[in-house]
Scaffold this motif. Structure first.
Motif, mmCIF file in Angstrom:
data_model
loop_
_atom_site.group_PDB
_atom_site.id
_atom_site.type_symbol
_atom_site.label_atom_id
_atom_site.label_comp_id
_atom_site.label_asym_id
_atom_site.label_seq_id
_atom_site.Cartn_x
_atom_site.Cartn_y
_atom_site.Cartn_z
ATOM 1 N N GLU A 239 -4.482 -7.300 -0.298
ATOM 2 C CA GLU A 239 -4.951 -8.037 0.706
ATOM 3 C C GLU A 239 -5.049 -6.743 1.871
ATOM 4 O O GLU A 239 -5.568 -7.447 2.998
ATOM 5 N N LEU A 240 -4.415 -5.941 1.854
ATOM 6 C CA LEU A 240 -4.357 -5.175 3.049
ATOM 7 C C LEU A 240 -5.474 -4.068 3.217
ATOM 8 O O LEU A 240 -5.777 -3.382 3.921
ATOM 9 N N CYS A 241 -6.025 -4.204 1.881
ATOM 10 C CA CYS A 241 -7.296 -3.265 1.856
ATOM 11 C C CYS A 241 -8.275 -3.366 2.924
ATOM 12 O O CYS A 241 -8.750 -2.557 3.402
ATOM 13 N N GLU A 242 -8.593 -4.719 3.099
ATOM 14 C CA GLU A 242 -9.930 -5.115 3.768
ATOM 15 C C GLU A 242 -9.355 -4.912 5.175
ATOM 16 O O GLU A 242 -10.317 -4.270 5.997
ATOM 17 N N LYS A 243 -8.253 -5.159 5.763
ATOM 18 C CA LYS A 243 -7.894 -4.991 6.939
ATOM 19 C C LYS A 243 -7.559 -3.379 7.448
ATOM 20 O O LYS A 243 -7.829 -3.202 8.464
ATOM 21 N N THR A 244 -7.179 -2.586 6.502
ATOM 22 C CA THR A 244 -6.980 -1.299 6.693
ATOM 23 C C THR A 244 -8.055 -0.427 6.262
ATOM 24 O O THR A 244 -8.110 0.958 6.589
ATOM 25 N N LYS A 245 -8.884 -0.789 5.463
ATOM 26 C CA LYS A 245 -9.957 -0.025 4.775
ATOM 27 C C LYS A 245 -9.364 0.955 3.883
ATOM 28 O O LYS A 245 -9.893 2.088 4.009
ATOM 29 N N HIS A 246 -8.643 0.569 2.936
ATOM 30 C CA HIS A 246 -8.098 1.526 1.906
ATOM 31 C C HIS A 246 -8.514 0.759 0.619
ATOM 32 O O HIS A 246 -8.952 -0.331 0.604
ATOM 33 N N SER A 247 -7.904 1.412 -0.344
ATOM 34 C CA SER A 247 -8.193 1.234 -1.863
ATOM 35 C C SER A 247 -6.905 0.990 -2.718
ATOM 36 O O SER A 247 -5.685 1.579 -1.982
ATOM 37 N N THR A 248 -6.823 0.261 -3.893
ATOM 38 C CA THR A 248 -5.733 0.298 -4.448
ATOM 39 C C THR A 248 -5.816 1.268 -5.828
ATOM 40 O O THR A 248 -7.092 1.991 -5.976
ATOM 41 N N ALA A 249 -4.846 1.699 -6.392
ATOM 42 C CA ALA A 249 -5.004 2.461 -7.582
ATOM 43 C C ALA A 249 -5.904 1.890 -8.506
ATOM 44 O O ALA A 249 -6.502 2.817 -9.351
ATOM 45 N N GLU A 250 -5.893 0.601 -8.856
ATOM 46 C CA GLU A 250 -6.716 0.072 -9.714
ATOM 47 C C GLU A 250 -8.008 0.327 -9.368
ATOM 48 O O GLU A 250 -9.156 0.438 -10.279
#
Length: 303
Positions: A239-250
């Motif tokens: 859920e933090l990806c959209e806020k911070t513009k980052h990605s998960t390992a998956e």
């Protein structure tokens, strides 16, 4: 093709965890990719020759990717460097560097050049007879691009025995290695495939720094030898990806799978985590050939 990880962690400081910086050795070049704090100390530890760095590629202007740049340039000056240096990066990198040098009363002992980019389309930054470097448009909180390093085709390998059996003079060998057929004096043609073997495959490296999951980069990086893709979070923090513009390992693994890359290297780990093996385990549920970046780790790709 040799990749040395100088730093691979996200912005928040942590003991023994340097921010992003890498050195890529490819076809005689030594490219520095991003330059977070502590880069020059990491270069010393990895025994990287400062004098061989002639091109520095900066993905974006967040501090954990660029705050080591002025310090490195200053050290080049102290060492009496005379060789030109070119810095490639987004618009503003020139102002950032020159402003700091101006306020500190510093000057360079060598030609310092900048190539700034503002284009959201892939842009050719560097090219010679051996390789090319092109931007990879990414999506982060500020203008960001990655970099695609691509070898140009290698010469074919000469089948010396086949050439000798046909009485071909050695003066034609170079042309044959370039892929040309052999035209004999009587006008007959010997196909190049009968005189050569396949040359070394073209190697390529895609560096995808800070970005959200972005499928439209897949065509550009399709089939690369190795892909470095940020994986700041695990799926439990998606859920933090959209806020911070980052990605998960998956998500990084999904990109790797859809782009049919050779090896996926994960990095830019959040300081929230202590067990980085969890990143590899998560990614391998999607894509098998996964490696973890680590400060000082070296990857070599010889095929």
């Amino acid at each position: 093709m040799k990749l040395t990880i100088l730093g691979c962690h996200s912005a928040t400081p942590k003991e023994n965890a340097r921010p992003t910086s890498q050195v890529l050795e490819m076809r005689g070049h030594l490219f520095l990719i991003d330059c977070g704090e502590g880069t020059q100390m990491a270069m010393r530890k990895a025994k990287v020759k400062f004098s061989r760095i002639k091109h520095i590629f900066i993905s974006h202007l967040h501090g954990d990717h660029v705050y080591g740049l002025v310090g490195l340039i200053s050290t080049f000056c102290l060492l009496g460097r005379e060789t030109p240096l070119t810095v490639y990066g987004p618009k503003g990198v020139k102002e950032l560097v020159l402003f700091q040098l101006k306020l500190s009363g510093a000057y360079t002992t060598f030609p310092l050049r900048f190539r700034e980019s503002v284009d959201n389309q892939p842009t050719l930054l560097f090219e010679d007879e051996l390789l090319s470097v092109t931007t990879i448009p990414l999506e982060h909180r500020i203008f960001t691009h990655g970099f695609l390093f691509q070898e140009k085709p290698h010469d074919r390998k000469l089948d010396v025995v086949a050439c000798q059996e046909r009485g071909i003079d050695v003066s034609y060998y170079k042309k044959i290695k370039k892929g040309h057929d052999m035209v004999l004096e009587d006008g007959s043609v010997i196909p190049n495939e009968e005189l050569t073997f396949e040359g070394q495959s073209q190697r390529s490296y895609a560096f995808c720094s800070d970005t959200i999951y972005k499928e439209d980069i897949i065509p550009q990086i399709n089939g690369v030898t190795a892909l470095y893709h940020e994986s700041t979070f695990l799926k439990d923090r998606e859920e933090l990806c959209e806020k911070t513009k980052h990605s998960t390992a998956e998500q990084a693994a999904q990109i790797a799978k859809k782009a049919d890359v050779g090896t996926l290297i994960l990095g830019h780990f959040s300081s929230r985590y202590n067990n980085y093996d969890l990143f590899k385990e998560e990614a391998q549920t999607v894509f098998e050939n996964v490696e973890l970046a680590a400060d000082g780790k070296v990857f070599e790709f010889n095929k």
